[in-house]
Design an enzyme around this catalytic site. Structure first.
Site, PDB file in Angstrom:
ATOM      1  N   GLY A 177       0.834  -1.198   0.000  1.00 46.71           N
ATOM      2  CA  GLY A 177       0.000   0.000   0.000  1.00 46.71           C
ATOM      3  C   GLY A 177       0.867   1.245   0.000  1.00 46.71           C
ATOM      4  O   GLY A 177       1.949   1.254   0.596  1.00 46.71           O
ATOM      5  N   GLN A 236       3.191   9.995   0.504  1.00 49.35           N
ATOM      6  CA  GLN A 236       4.458   9.317   0.795  1.00 49.35           C
ATOM      7  C   GLN A 236       5.505   9.561  -0.295  1.00 49.35           C
ATOM      8  O   GLN A 236       6.688   9.300  -0.087  1.00 49.35           O
ATOM      9  CB  GLN A 236       4.233   7.808   0.977  1.00 49.35           C
ATOM     10  N   CYS A 249       4.899   0.128   7.428  1.00 47.69           N
ATOM     11  CA  CYS A 249       4.676   1.269   6.534  1.00 47.69           C
ATOM     12  C   CYS A 249       5.977   1.560   5.791  1.00 47.69           C
ATOM     13  O   CYS A 249       7.054   1.557   6.407  1.00 47.69           O
ATOM     14  CB  CYS A 249       4.265   2.486   7.374  1.00 47.69           C
ATOM     15  N   LEU A 250       5.877   1.811   4.486  1.00 49.96           N
ATOM     16  CA  LEU A 250       7.093   2.094   3.712  1.00 49.96           C
ATOM     17  C   LEU A 250       7.781   3.378   4.168  1.00 49.96           C
ATOM     18  O   LEU A 250       8.963   3.564   3.897  1.00 49.96           O
ATOM     19  CB  LEU A 250       6.750   2.170   2.216  1.00 49.96           C
ATOM     20  N   HIS A 259      -5.322   2.248   7.065  1.00 53.21           N
ATOM     21  CA  HIS A 259      -3.932   2.719   7.209  1.00 53.21           C
ATOM     22  C   HIS A 259      -3.644   3.823   6.172  1.00 53.21           C
ATOM     23  O   HIS A 259      -3.089   4.878   6.510  1.00 53.21           O
ATOM     24  CB  HIS A 259      -2.985   1.524   7.016  1.00 53.21           C
ATOM     25  N   GLU A 260      -4.058   3.581   4.928  1.00 51.88           N
ATOM     26  CA  GLU A 260      -3.777   4.552   3.858  1.00 51.88           C
ATOM     27  C   GLU A 260      -4.624   5.825   4.024  1.00 51.88           C
ATOM     28  O   GLU A 260      -4.124   6.931   3.766  1.00 51.88           O
ATOM     29  CB  GLU A 260      -4.010   3.924   2.478  1.00 51.88           C
ATOM     30  N   HIS A 320      -2.938   8.224   6.216  1.00 52.36           N
ATOM     31  CA  HIS A 320      -1.881   9.017   5.556  1.00 52.36           C
ATOM     32  C   HIS A 320      -2.468  10.300   4.951  1.00 52.36           C
ATOM     33  O   HIS A 320      -1.846  11.357   4.977  1.00 52.36           O
ATOM     34  CB  HIS A 320      -1.235   8.216   4.425  1.00 52.36           C
TER      35      HIS A 320
HETATM   36  C1  Y12 Z   1      -1.658  -3.931   6.493  1.00 49.98           C
HETATM   37  C2  Y12 Z   1      -1.081  -2.948   7.249  1.00 49.98           C
HETATM   38  C3  Y12 Z   1      -0.513  -1.854   6.649  1.00 49.98           C
HETATM   39  C4  Y12 Z   1      -0.553  -1.716   5.283  1.00 49.98           C
HETATM   40  C5  Y12 Z   1       0.035  -0.504   4.660  1.00 49.98           C
HETATM   41  C6  Y12 Z   1       1.049  -0.795   3.614  1.00 49.98           C
HETATM   42  N1  Y12 Z   1       2.290  -1.142   4.194  1.00 49.98           N
HETATM   43  C7  Y12 Z   1       3.332  -1.629   3.462  1.00 49.98           C
HETATM   44  O1  Y12 Z   1       3.178  -1.815   2.271  1.00 49.98           O
HETATM   45  C8  Y12 Z   1       4.607  -1.877   4.165  1.00 49.98           C
HETATM   46  C9  Y12 Z   1       5.634  -2.372   3.515  1.00 49.98           C
HETATM   47  C10 Y12 Z   1       6.985  -2.474   4.069  1.00 49.98           C
HETATM   48  C11 Y12 Z   1       7.992  -2.976   3.248  1.00 49.98           C
HETATM   49  C12 Y12 Z   1       9.291  -3.010   3.699  1.00 49.98           C
HETATM   50  O2  Y12 Z   1      10.296  -3.546   2.889  1.00 49.98           O
HETATM   51  C13 Y12 Z   1      11.148  -2.676   2.201  1.00 49.98           C
HETATM   52  O3  Y12 Z   1      11.170  -1.490   2.401  1.00 49.98           O
HETATM   53  C14 Y12 Z   1      12.014  -3.338   1.187  1.00 49.98           C
HETATM   54  C15 Y12 Z   1       9.621  -2.534   4.956  1.00 49.98           C
HETATM   55  O4  Y12 Z   1      10.953  -2.483   5.385  1.00 49.98           O
HETATM   56  C16 Y12 Z   1      11.662  -3.611   5.661  1.00 49.98           C
HETATM   57  O5  Y12 Z   1      11.113  -4.638   5.985  1.00 49.98           O
HETATM   58  C17 Y12 Z   1      13.121  -3.450   5.574  1.00 49.98           C
HETATM   59  C18 Y12 Z   1       8.621  -2.057   5.772  1.00 49.98           C
HETATM   60  C19 Y12 Z   1       7.311  -2.023   5.328  1.00 49.98           C
HETATM   61  C20 Y12 Z   1      -1.156  -2.695   4.527  1.00 49.98           C
HETATM   62  C21 Y12 Z   1      -1.714  -3.799   5.136  1.00 49.98           C
HETATM   63 CO    CO Z   2       1.963   3.722   5.491  1.00 55.55          CO
END
Ligand code: Y12
Ligand code: CO
Length: 171
Positions: free
Chosen positions: A45, A50, A95-96, A137-138, A141
């Site tokens: 997401g 962001q 969260c990214l 969550h989004e 933001h």
């Molecule tokens: C459930 C709860 C929250 C969401 C929001 C969207 N969140 C994400 O997409 C999070 C992704 C994420 C990815 C990561 O990996 C990288 O950055 C490569 C990260 O960092 C690490 O693990 C190093 C942190 C979060 C959707 C559904």
């Molecule tokens: Co987020």
């Protein structure tokens, strides 16, 4: 084009986003760039703010039953509104904009929402499970809010300490 993801504690993330008025080529380019950026970081997401665009738009692309993330399942959400929320559920969110930090957040279990797609077509939808969590969550933001603001006082204090240490280490 891949864009840079703003990370905590950048104040840009606290900005409130504004409604989109034109469903034009610029919006389509923004949504395409958001998708490219999100996928490059293994996200599911991403909100426009962001990538430093304060507009009410986000994308969600959940993995399917085979744990594959395919573009056919991508949902693009413009100018969302909640109609109803029911129940409560706890999920360990990430969260990214706060990479490598995950914590439990309590949200509504079921939501009814209204939004527009990239062509300006109005959509009415009901979601539960991970989609309902990601949607909330989004939406946060778009209001300038992050999931860490929902943590207890003690958990937030612990997070801030860990985050400061991490930022110092990356200098
Ligand atoms: C459930 C709860 C929250 C969401 C929001 C969207 N969140 C994400 O997409 C999070 C992704 C994420 C990815 C990561 O990996 C990288 O950055 C490569 C990260 O960092 C690490 O693990 C190093 C942190 C979060 C959707 C559904
Ligand atoms: Co987020």
């Amino acid at each position: 084009m891949q864009r840079e993801i703003i990370t905590y504690p950048n104040k840009i993330l606290k900005q409130k986003s504004k409604d989109i008025e034109s469903f034009d080529k610029d919006l389509h380019t923004l949504l395409d760039d958001m998708y490219e950026t999100m996928v490059s970081k293994n996200g599911i997401g991403l909100a426009a703010i962001q990538i430093n665009v304060p507009l009410n738009a986000f994308i969600i692309n959940l993995p399917n039953k085979n744990d594959e993330q395919i573009k056919e399942d991508l949902v693009e959400i413009i100018n969302p509104k909640f109609i109803e929320k029911k129940g409560s559920t706890i999920y360990t969110e990430g969260c990214l904009s706060i990479p490598e930090y995950y914590d439990d957040v309590d949200r509504a279990e079921w939501i009814e929402v209204e939004y527009f797609d990239r062509y300006g077509k109005k959509v009415l939808a009901q979601y539960d499970g991970l989609m309902a969590i990601a949607f909330q969550h989004e939406c946060d933001h778009l209001l300038g809010e992050l999931f860490i603001e929902k943590l207890s006082f003690l958990k937030r204090k612990k997070f801030e300490k860990e985050w400061k240490k991490k930022l110092k280490g990356s200098k």
